[in-house]
Write a protein that holds these residues in place. Sequence first.
Motif, PDB file in Angstrom:
ATOM      1  N   ARG A 196     -40.900 -43.656 -73.592  1.00  0.00           N
ATOM      2  CA  ARG A 196     -42.034 -43.291 -74.689  1.00  0.00           C
ATOM      3  C   ARG A 196     -42.560 -41.890 -74.534  1.00  0.00           C
ATOM      4  O   ARG A 196     -43.481 -41.520 -75.486  1.00  0.00           O
ATOM      5  N   GLY A 197     -42.178 -41.191 -73.514  1.00  0.00           N
ATOM      6  CA  GLY A 197     -42.693 -39.689 -73.544  1.00  0.00           C
ATOM      7  C   GLY A 197     -44.065 -39.707 -72.913  1.00  0.00           C
ATOM      8  O   GLY A 197     -44.642 -38.608 -72.932  1.00  0.00           O
ATOM      9  N   GLU A 198     -44.609 -40.789 -72.304  1.00  0.00           N
ATOM     10  CA  GLU A 198     -46.022 -40.735 -71.894  1.00  0.00           C
ATOM     11  C   GLU A 198     -46.239 -40.360 -70.423  1.00  0.00           C
ATOM     12  O   GLU A 198     -47.173 -40.235 -69.816  1.00  0.00           O
ATOM     13  N   ALA A 199     -44.749 -40.003 -70.001  1.00  0.00           N
ATOM     14  CA  ALA A 199     -44.498 -39.254 -68.558  1.00  0.00           C
ATOM     15  C   ALA A 199     -43.565 -38.334 -68.567  1.00  0.00           C
ATOM     16  O   ALA A 199     -42.539 -38.578 -69.230  1.00  0.00           O
ATOM     17  N   GLU A 200     -43.544 -37.173 -68.101  1.00  0.00           N
ATOM     18  CA  GLU A 200     -42.610 -36.279 -68.147  1.00  0.00           C
ATOM     19  C   GLU A 200     -41.384 -36.620 -67.161  1.00  0.00           C
ATOM     20  O   GLU A 200     -40.259 -35.668 -67.381  1.00  0.00           O
ATOM     21  N   ALA A 201     -41.618 -37.282 -66.308  1.00  0.00           N
ATOM     22  CA  ALA A 201     -40.555 -37.671 -65.292  1.00  0.00           C
ATOM     23  C   ALA A 201     -40.939 -38.858 -64.677  1.00  0.00           C
ATOM     24  O   ALA A 201     -42.135 -39.387 -64.922  1.00  0.00           O
TER      25      ALA A 201
END
Length: 260
Positions: free
Chosen positions: A188-193
């Motif tokens: 969901r793009g809530e963390a970059e990795a």
Amino acid sequence: MISGFRPFRTGRSVLAALALMALVCAPLAAQAGEITVSAAASLTNAFTDIKGMFEKANPGSKVQTNFAASGPLLKQMQEGAPVDVFASADQVTMDKAVESKLIDVATRIDFVSNSLVLIVPSDSKLAIASVDDLKKADVHRIAVGNPDSVPVGRYTKAALTAAGSWDAISGKAVLAESVRQALDYVSRGEAEAGFVYMTDAKIAGDKVKVVATVKGHAPITYPIAVLSGSKDKATAAAFIKFVTGPEGMAVLDKYGFGKP
């Protein structure tokens, strides 16, 4: 830091096979029961498929599934949750189940393996190709399973500690309560990795991309066993035999699991 798989535990495997055979050879009527299977979150898709196949192959049998991180599943069982089969994503949690006298030890067997990978959102523009890249200033949030209760978190911490990177990266960690939650944070793009199993990255499809396979941790092998307090050990043993048989292993292979 490249870790190899442990030698195959011939003695344990033979013992487990004999124990399962003894239970499965019980009267057929005893197998037509209802069992509850508590399994690691990373097994959700594979075991959901296997459940349907097992019920079709064993008319009258019913399998209830319960998926979560291995640590919380263990806690549920320690608190009295009625479970017949337990499949953990690590040996540590199964060992704790043995220490709590929850497991019929003779039925314990390792049935699949997995690998730890570093993933990023598929549309990521950041230059992340290795664990060292996570130290960069433009990386702020990294999805990591909680090492205290989630096996993938323990594997991650062990690998990063071995690489001398845990202290530098842990401050950016967004702790997840299961490997699937870590996967969701990244997809969901809530963390970059984030760190997940290869099988989970495969499930996510084009929502994430794998940028590195992470080494430096204990081999990721999954044990499964019948609970000592199971009310229907014959059906429980039959389920494990199905999982470890040709049909079950074909499903697990389809989802990317390896042999132990």
